[in-house]
Design a protein around this motif. Structure first.
Motif: not given
Length: 496
Positions: A249, A252, A255-256, A258, A360
């Motif tokens: 988290k 990130k 997010e990478d 995703s 997440n």
């Protein structure tokens, strides 16, 4: 290659020399959290050491750490919900699977891998101290004829699966590589990165490997006070393999994933010589079930085996793991009268699959709740060694948050060869893991039409099959049929 570093606080600005007292604002903050004792030896410190102490404390996210300490200590004494055995409906057992099921899951998994929907996360923060080395466990060579390290075996299994996925794809030229996220600790990070660099990532592209560090937390006394390792440094320890979630988290990396189109995450520990990294069958099963989380399990070998087991927390509650140290004798030996087997038999072997959306959610939930396990350990301190508490999360803590978890039984002989103790111990040694791998590969060779000769009893040796040739025994006929392999020998390596 990408490298991510976990930081726990805002950037630290330049710090000048300090006088007779610590910086007033920092001292007041420490008093607010009851940690002003960190400055107890201020008067005895040199100007340079005072700078080091101020920088060390400024690097800490004090409000987060205070929340973790208070909630973790405050949770002690609360009764956990009663546990029940895992319902049969939550377990896919080896004997219940048809060949059609396995083939369907294999193909479905390969398709998802070829589309870039799977990421792999390796938990590699541990040192090989119990193995007699100071290097990371993944650097360890268990004594195979090839001399390959655990890291190399796992990297080559990823290469093999990428090749199989590409061969099975309708668009062979458009397949995406499996991205490998490797979580290290402050003790293993630099050595691990250099180990991969010096060996050219074992054939993987550097860009498909991301190294990142798990966080650390202060070690504390029973009343939650910081233990000082030196007069100018707070004692700290890695935050457990469950520190994965906060690391993913904070850096990130979710997010990478995703952004890369990842939907599923395969997560495992480094010290298993037989781990099937990015297993298409497990992935296909996971997709078929449509669950948030899953775990491979093996049956306990015997009641006193030192492994945690999956349980259900309360009737109808979520699945979770009870550590072997938390199980009393009655629970350890209780028999299911209808099957004659242990009631609590499904061992956690740190082979997990998660939906990215769930990761997440769990990263946010674990951070919000901030309840960590307390491990009483000897902590290096200004007094030599002090008994204190390390604050840790475990990778299996996620399952308590999962709306749907399923267990996938695997054969211990095919997928679980832990490397935890030095040779000479009774179990889980490099020698026991090596023999398990050689025996498994010998069975593959014979099944593919090969022959074995041996100068010692075959139960003591075997042949090694390169992961670049076969992932799980497939596609060996062209290499093995009609050929004779001698064991033990470095020439007994079956490869392309």
């Amino acid at each position: 290659m990408k490298e991510m570093m976990v930081g726990s606080a805002a950037p630290v600005g330049p710090v000048g020399r300090w006088g007779a007292a610590p910086p007033q604002a920092l001292l007041e903050r420490m008093k607010d959290y009851g940690q002003e004792g960190a400055f107890a030896l201020w008067d005895e410190l040199s100007p340079e050491d005072r700078d080091l102490l101020v920088r060390d404390i400024q690097s800490l996210d004090l409000s987060r750490i205070d929340r973790i300490i208070r909630r973790s200590l405050g949770s002690q004494g609360f009764l956990a919900p009663a546990v029940e055995p895992v319902p049969e409906s939550s377990v896919s057992r080896v004997e219940d699977r048809s060949s059609e099921d396995k083939e369907r899951w294999w193909k479905k998994g390969l398709r998802a891998i070829s589309e870039g929907k799977l990421a792999v996360v390796l938990l590699a923060g541990g040192q090989g101290t119990r193995l007699g080395i100071s290097d990371p466990k993944g650097c360890f060579n268990i004594g195979l004829p090839s001399g390959k390290s655990l890291f190399q075996l796992q990297a080559e299994r990823i290469l093999c699966i990428q090749k199989l996925a590409a061969q099975s794809s309708d668009t062979p030229g458009n397949n995406l590589p499996i991205h490998w996220y490797i979580m290290t600790s402050p003790f293993t990070h630099d050595v691990t990165r250099k180990f991969f660099e010096s060996r050219k990532y074992f054939g993987l592209e550097a860009e498909q490997v991301t190294f990142f560090q798990q966080g650390t937390l202060p070690c504390v006394s029973d009343d939650g006070r910081f233990i000082m390792e030196t007069p100018y440094r707070v004692a700290k320890a890695p935050d457990g393999n469950g520190g994965l979630y906060s690391a993913l988290k904070s850096k990130k990396l979710l997010e990478d994933m995703s952004a890369r189109g990842v939907k599923y995450v395969d997560c495992y520990g480094v010290d298993n010589a037989l781990v099937r990294v990015a297993d298409p069958t497990f992935l296909g099963y996971f997709i078929d079930k449509g669950v948030s989380s899953a775990a491979k399990v093996v049956r306990k070998a015997y009641p006193q085996e030192n492994v945690g087991v999956f349980v259900q927390r309360g009737r109808g509650g979520p699945l979770s793991v009870v550590e072997y140290s938390e199980m009393d004798a009655a629970m350890t030996t209780e028999i299911n009268q209808s099957t004659g087997r242990l009631r609590y038999c499904w061992s956690n072997v740190c082979l997990h699959m998660f939906a990215l959306d769930f990761l997440n959610q769990v990263a946010n939930s674990l951070e919000k709740d901030s309840v960590y396990h307390l491990a009483e350990k000897k902590i290096p301190s200004i007094h030599g060694c002090t008994m204190g508490l390390k604050l840790e999360q475990y990778i299996f803590d996620a399952f308590s948050y999962s709306p749907s978890t399923t267990l996938f039984e695997v054969s211990r002989e095919e997928e679980f060869a832990p490397v935890k103790n030095a040779n000479g111990a009774a179990y889980d040694t490099p020698d026991t893991a090596k023999l398990m791998l050689l025996r498994l590969h010998s069975r593959w060779v014979v099944a593919a039409g090969g022959f074995l000769t041996h100068s010692v009893p075959l139960y003591m040796t075997g042949v090694e099959v390169s992961p670049l040739s076969s992932y799980a025994g497939e596609n060996l006929e062209a290499i093995c049929r009609g050929r004779t392999f001698h064991a033990p020998s470095s020439e007994a390596l079956v490869t392309m």
